[in-house]
Design a protein around this motif. Sequence first.
Motif, PDB file in Angstrom:
ATOM      1  N   ILE A 199       0.839  -1.204   0.000  1.00 16.01           N
ATOM      2  CA  ILE A 199       0.000   0.000   0.000  1.00 16.01           C
ATOM      3  C   ILE A 199       0.873   1.251   0.000  1.00 16.01           C
ATOM      4  CG2 ILE A 199      -1.636   1.335   1.385  1.00 16.01           C
ATOM      5  CD1 ILE A 199      -2.786  -1.411   2.324  1.00 16.01           C
ATOM      6  N   ASP A 200       1.896   1.272   0.834  1.00 14.39           N
ATOM      7  CA  ASP A 200       2.768   2.440   0.907  1.00 14.39           C
ATOM      8  C   ASP A 200       3.481   2.683  -0.426  1.00 14.39           C
ATOM      9  OD1 ASP A 200       2.026   2.792   3.528  1.00 14.39           O
ATOM     10  OD2 ASP A 200       3.861   1.940   4.389  1.00 14.39           O
ATOM     11  N   GLU A 201       3.952   1.600  -1.063  1.00 10.33           N
ATOM     12  CA  GLU A 201       4.648   1.743  -2.344  1.00 10.33           C
ATOM     13  C   GLU A 201       3.700   2.261  -3.423  1.00 10.33           C
ATOM     14  OE1 GLU A 201       7.781   1.714  -5.035  1.00 10.33           O
ATOM     15  OE2 GLU A 201       7.866   1.345  -2.867  1.00 10.33           O
ATOM     16  N   ALA A 202       2.490   1.707  -3.469  1.00 11.52           N
ATOM     17  CA  ALA A 202       1.514   2.168  -4.473  1.00 11.52           C
ATOM     18  C   ALA A 202       1.146   3.626  -4.243  1.00 11.52           C
ATOM     19  CB  ALA A 202       0.270   1.277  -4.430  1.00 11.52           C
ATOM     20  N   HIS A 203       0.866   3.986  -2.989  1.00 13.14           N
ATOM     21  CA  HIS A 203       0.469   5.355  -2.694  1.00 13.14           C
ATOM     22  C   HIS A 203       1.587   6.344  -3.003  1.00 13.14           C
ATOM     23  CE1 HIS A 203      -3.027   4.210   0.248  1.00 13.14           C
ATOM     24  NE2 HIS A 203      -3.259   3.856  -0.997  1.00 13.14           N
ATOM     25  N   ALA A 204       2.820   5.946  -2.793  1.00 19.14           N
ATOM     26  CA  ALA A 204       3.945   6.837  -3.106  1.00 19.14           C
ATOM     27  C   ALA A 204       4.019   7.130  -4.597  1.00 19.14           C
ATOM     28  CB  ALA A 204       5.254   6.202  -2.631  1.00 19.14           C
ATOM     29  N   ARG A 205       3.442   6.258  -5.407  1.00 24.77           N
ATOM     30  CA  ARG A 205       3.423   6.435  -6.857  1.00 24.77           C
ATOM     31  C   ARG A 205       2.095   6.994  -7.359  1.00 24.77           C
ATOM     32  NH1 ARG A 205       7.570   3.651  -9.319  1.00 24.77           N
ATOM     33  NH2 ARG A 205       8.919   2.548  -7.850  1.00 24.77           N
ATOM     34  N   THR A 253      -6.471  -2.572  -3.805  1.00 24.56           N
ATOM     35  CA  THR A 253      -7.702  -3.236  -3.384  1.00 24.56           C
ATOM     36  C   THR A 253      -7.349  -4.646  -2.938  1.00 24.56           C
ATOM     37  OG1 THR A 253      -9.994  -3.714  -4.011  1.00 24.56           O
ATOM     38  CG2 THR A 253      -8.311  -4.112  -5.688  1.00 24.56           C
ATOM     39  N   GLY A 254      -8.322  -5.376  -2.403  1.00 19.95           N
ATOM     40  CA  GLY A 254      -8.008  -6.718  -1.955  1.00 19.95           C
ATOM     41  C   GLY A 254      -9.225  -7.586  -1.714  1.00 19.95           C
ATOM     42  N   HIS A 255      -9.094  -8.855  -2.062  1.00 23.04           N
ATOM     43  CA  HIS A 255     -10.005  -9.917  -1.617  1.00 23.04           C
ATOM     44  C   HIS A 255      -9.236 -10.624  -0.510  1.00 23.04           C
ATOM     45  CE1 HIS A 255     -12.416 -13.825  -2.728  1.00 23.04           C
ATOM     46  NE2 HIS A 255     -12.230 -13.699  -1.426  1.00 23.04           N
ATOM     47  N   LEU A 256      -9.483 -10.203   0.733  1.00 17.22           N
ATOM     48  CA  LEU A 256      -8.622 -10.558   1.848  1.00 17.22           C
ATOM     49  C   LEU A 256      -9.203 -11.671   2.697  1.00 17.22           C
ATOM     50  CD1 LEU A 256      -7.526  -6.970   2.917  1.00 17.22           C
ATOM     51  CD2 LEU A 256      -6.361  -8.552   1.368  1.00 17.22           C
ATOM     52  N   CYS A 257      -8.333 -12.251   3.513  1.00 17.06           N
ATOM     53  CA  CYS A 257      -8.745 -13.275   4.470  1.00 17.06           C
ATOM     54  C   CYS A 257      -7.777 -13.296   5.653  1.00 17.06           C
ATOM     55  CB  CYS A 257      -8.806 -14.650   3.801  1.00 17.06           C
ATOM     56  SG  CYS A 257      -9.258 -15.981   4.931  1.00 17.06           S
ATOM     57  N   SER A 258      -6.479 -13.472   5.370  1.00 16.03           N
ATOM     58  CA  SER A 258      -5.483 -13.493   6.436  1.00 16.03           C
ATOM     59  C   SER A 258      -5.389 -12.153   7.144  1.00 16.03           C
ATOM     60  CB  SER A 258      -4.111 -13.871   5.879  1.00 16.03           C
ATOM     61  OG  SER A 258      -3.748 -13.010   4.815  1.00 16.03           O
ATOM     62  N   VAL A 259      -5.690 -11.087   6.428  1.00 14.82           N
ATOM     63  CA  VAL A 259      -5.768  -9.739   6.997  1.00 14.82           C
ATOM     64  C   VAL A 259      -7.242  -9.354   7.066  1.00 14.82           C
ATOM     65  CG1 VAL A 259      -5.087  -7.320   6.731  1.00 14.82           C
ATOM     66  CG2 VAL A 259      -3.521  -9.142   6.027  1.00 14.82           C
ATOM     67  N   THR A 260      -7.696  -8.886   8.209  1.00 13.19           N
ATOM     68  CA  THR A 260      -9.099  -8.506   8.352  1.00 13.19           C
ATOM     69  C   THR A 260      -9.364  -7.162   7.694  1.00 13.19           C
ATOM     70  OG1 THR A 260      -8.835  -7.283  10.416  1.00 13.19           O
ATOM     71  CG2 THR A 260      -9.130  -9.666  10.594  1.00 13.19           C
ATOM     72  N   PHE A 261     -10.640  -6.848   7.495  1.00 18.71           N
ATOM     73  CA  PHE A 261     -11.001  -5.532   6.960  1.00 18.71           C
ATOM     74  C   PHE A 261     -10.467  -4.419   7.868  1.00 18.71           C
ATOM     75  CE2 PHE A 261     -14.917  -6.167   3.990  1.00 18.71           C
ATOM     76  CZ  PHE A 261     -14.229  -7.141   3.284  1.00 18.71           C
ATOM     77  N   GLY A 284      -4.397   1.492   5.350  1.00 18.06           N
ATOM     78  CA  GLY A 284      -4.638   2.472   4.298  1.00 18.06           C
ATOM     79  C   GLY A 284      -5.115   1.917   2.974  1.00 18.06           C
ATOM     80  N   ILE A 285      -5.618   0.670   2.964  1.00 14.97           N
ATOM     81  CA  ILE A 285      -6.109   0.111   1.706  1.00 14.97           C
ATOM     82  C   ILE A 285      -7.243   0.976   1.169  1.00 14.97           C
ATOM     83  CG2 ILE A 285      -7.899  -1.446   2.620  1.00 14.97           C
ATOM     84  CD1 ILE A 285      -6.731  -3.590   0.669  1.00 14.97           C
ATOM     85  N   ASP A 286      -7.355   1.044  -0.164  1.00 14.63           N
ATOM     86  CA  ASP A 286      -8.321   1.958  -0.776  1.00 14.63           C
ATOM     87  C   ASP A 286      -9.698   1.335  -0.957  1.00 14.63           C
ATOM     88  OD1 ASP A 286      -6.500   4.331  -1.532  1.00 14.63           O
ATOM     89  OD2 ASP A 286      -5.413   2.587  -2.287  1.00 14.63           O
ATOM     90  N   LYS A 291     -12.970   5.694   5.778  1.00 14.26           N
ATOM     91  CA  LYS A 291     -13.115   6.102   4.380  1.00 14.26           C
ATOM     92  C   LYS A 291     -12.549   5.071   3.399  1.00 14.26           C
ATOM     93  CE  LYS A 291     -15.138   9.736   5.828  1.00 14.26           C
ATOM     94  NZ  LYS A 291     -16.633   9.732   5.859  1.00 14.26           N
ATOM     95  N   THR A 292     -12.214   3.868   3.879  1.00 16.58           N
ATOM     96  CA  THR A 292     -11.903   2.768   2.966  1.00 16.58           C
ATOM     97  C   THR A 292     -13.202   2.312   2.311  1.00 16.58           C
ATOM     98  OG1 THR A 292      -9.977   1.998   4.194  1.00 16.58           O
ATOM     99  CG2 THR A 292     -11.110   0.380   2.825  1.00 16.58           C
ATOM    100  N   ALA A 293     -13.192   2.208   0.999  1.00 12.61           N
ATOM    101  CA  ALA A 293     -14.402   1.834   0.266  1.00 12.61           C
ATOM    102  C   ALA A 293     -14.599   0.322   0.281  1.00 12.61           C
ATOM    103  CB  ALA A 293     -14.315   2.337  -1.171  1.00 12.61           C
ATOM    104  N   VAL A 294     -15.829  -0.095   0.005  1.00 17.39           N
ATOM    105  CA  VAL A 294     -16.182  -1.509  -0.124  1.00 17.39           C
ATOM    106  C   VAL A 294     -16.853  -1.700  -1.481  1.00 17.39           C
ATOM    107  CG1 VAL A 294     -17.659  -3.360   0.750  1.00 17.39           C
ATOM    108  CG2 VAL A 294     -16.381  -1.923   2.353  1.00 17.39           C
ATOM    109  N   VAL A 295     -16.522  -2.809  -2.136  1.00 17.45           N
ATOM    110  CA  VAL A 295     -17.095  -3.120  -3.450  1.00 17.45           C
ATOM    111  C   VAL A 295     -18.072  -4.287  -3.314  1.00 17.45           C
ATOM    112  CG1 VAL A 295     -16.613  -3.819  -5.827  1.00 17.45           C
ATOM    113  CG2 VAL A 295     -15.030  -2.283  -4.629  1.00 17.45           C
TER     114      VAL A 295
END
Length: 468
Positions: free
Chosen positions: A213-219, A224-232, A239-241, A291-295
Motif C-alpha cells: 500500500i505504501d509503495e503504491a500510494h507513493a506512486r 484493493t483486496g479480496h482478503l482473508c489473512s488480513v481482516t477488513f 490504508g487500503i483503498d 473512508k476505505t471503500a467496499v465493493v
Amino acid sequence: MHTKASALIAAIALAAPLVAQSSLPSGVAPYVTVEAPLIALTHARIVDGTGAPARENQTIVLRGGRIEAAGDAASTAVPSGARVLDLSEHTVLPGFVSLHEHTYFGGVRRMTQMRTGPLLYLAHGVTTAMTAGAQFPYEELNMKRAVDAGVMPGPRFEITGPYLAGGRPRSSMSRIVTTPEEVRRVIAYWASEGATWFKFQGSVTREVLRAGIDEAHARGLRVTGHLCSVTFSEAAAAGIDALQHGFVTNSDYVAGKTPDVCPPENMRAQADVDVASPAVQANIRALAATKTAVVSTLAVYETFVPGRATLDPRGLEYLDPEVRAEVEGNHRALAETALIVPPRLLKKMMQWERDFAAAGGLLGAGSDPWGTGLLPGLGNLRNVELLVEAGFTPEQAIGICTLNGARILGQDARTGSIAPGKAADLIVIRGNPARTPADIYNIVTVFKDGVGYDSAALKKAAAATVGK
C-alpha cells in the motif's frame, strides 16, 4: 499479446455490421449510431447518479464529448444545429463505473476475453471498468491500449496487474510476495508497465500488505483486496483503498482468528454471524469512518445460492457451445460443490452493505465475471436489481454503480453522474428502471465521451464468442 487474443481483436472490423462512412477509428465506427459535435437528448427521464429521485421531461445537451447542460425541458434550450434525439419513454443514466471486472473466463480451461469482454461491458452500459486481478496482465494492458486507440470498442479500463498473494510458492495464478522488499519491487515494476491499481489475495501478511500500500500510494496508485489473512479492520488501518466482496470475506467476524492466517472457515462462518449485533454494528461504523471503500459483488455470490443460481439465457447466447455445455454442467453440479452460499448468508451480505452505506461508508459495485456463467455487463445490471432487493432505492442502487464507483477511482470530477462539465458517459434505456428495476436490461444506446454506441450491434458481435 497472446496470439489468439490478437487474432480476435484484429477480426472485429470483419465481424462487425457495415455502416456509413465515419470519422471515428475503423475499429469502433461500425458500432456507432450517434456521432455529432452537438447533440440534444430531449424529453428524457434522468436518474443522475447522485441517488436523487428520477426527474421527468429533461433535456441533456452534449457538446464535444461533454455534458454542456442538463435540466427541465422547459428551461433548457436546444441549441441551434444540434442533432436532436427524442427520448420520450426512455431513461438516461450515467455510464456504470464498475470495480471488480475480469477479462478471462474460468472453468476447466482458463480463456481470455480480450475481445468479448470489452464488447459486453460497453453493450451493457459499463463505460469505466477496473479489472480486479489479472491472469493475463500483459494481454489486459494491450487490450486497454487497443480500446484507447480505437482499435476496438470498450470501456475505459483501469488495470490492476497480476494478483498478489502470500504463502508458500505454489502453482497459482498469483504472484507470491513474501517480504516488504519483494512487494515493493513487484509494484514498482507493474507500475512502470501501466498498472494503476493492485489487488492482494487472501494469504498476504499485514507487513507485506502495508508495504505494498505504501509503495503504491507513493506512486499515486491504489490498492484493493479480496482478503482473508488480513481482516477488513487491519487493512483499513494500513490504508487500503477498497475492499472487495464485503461481509462474506471479512475475517473480522471469525472467532479465534490467528493474525496473518486465513481461517479455513472464512466465507462460511459469516453465515452464523448476527449482523445486527452491537459488535458487528460497531465494526461497520469504524470501517465506514476510515473512508476505505467496499465493493459489492452480490451478483456473483448469487450464482452459488441454491434456488437462486439460475443461468440467464441472455448470457448463455454469448458462450461458445463447448463452453456453454461446461457452464451448464457446473450449475447442475452446484449442490456437490464446496462453494455453496446459503440463502441466509446472501441476505446478511445485503444487510451488511445497507448498514455500511447508512453509516456513511462508500459502497461501489462490480460483477466478478470469472466463470460461473455470470458474464461482463449482465452481472453489472444484475447488481442493480440485487441492491434494490437489499433495501436501496433504484436511484440509490444506480448511484452505487455510477457516481460511487467514480469516487472510489478518484474520477468523480470527470464521470459518474449527469452534470454539466462531465464526460458524456450515458446509458439510454427504454422504460423506467426507477419504477421497474428489471427495465435496466433494456439498453438502447451507450454514450462514451459523447459517442453513441448501438448496444444491439455490440451484443451481436459478441454472440457465441466466449471461449472460442
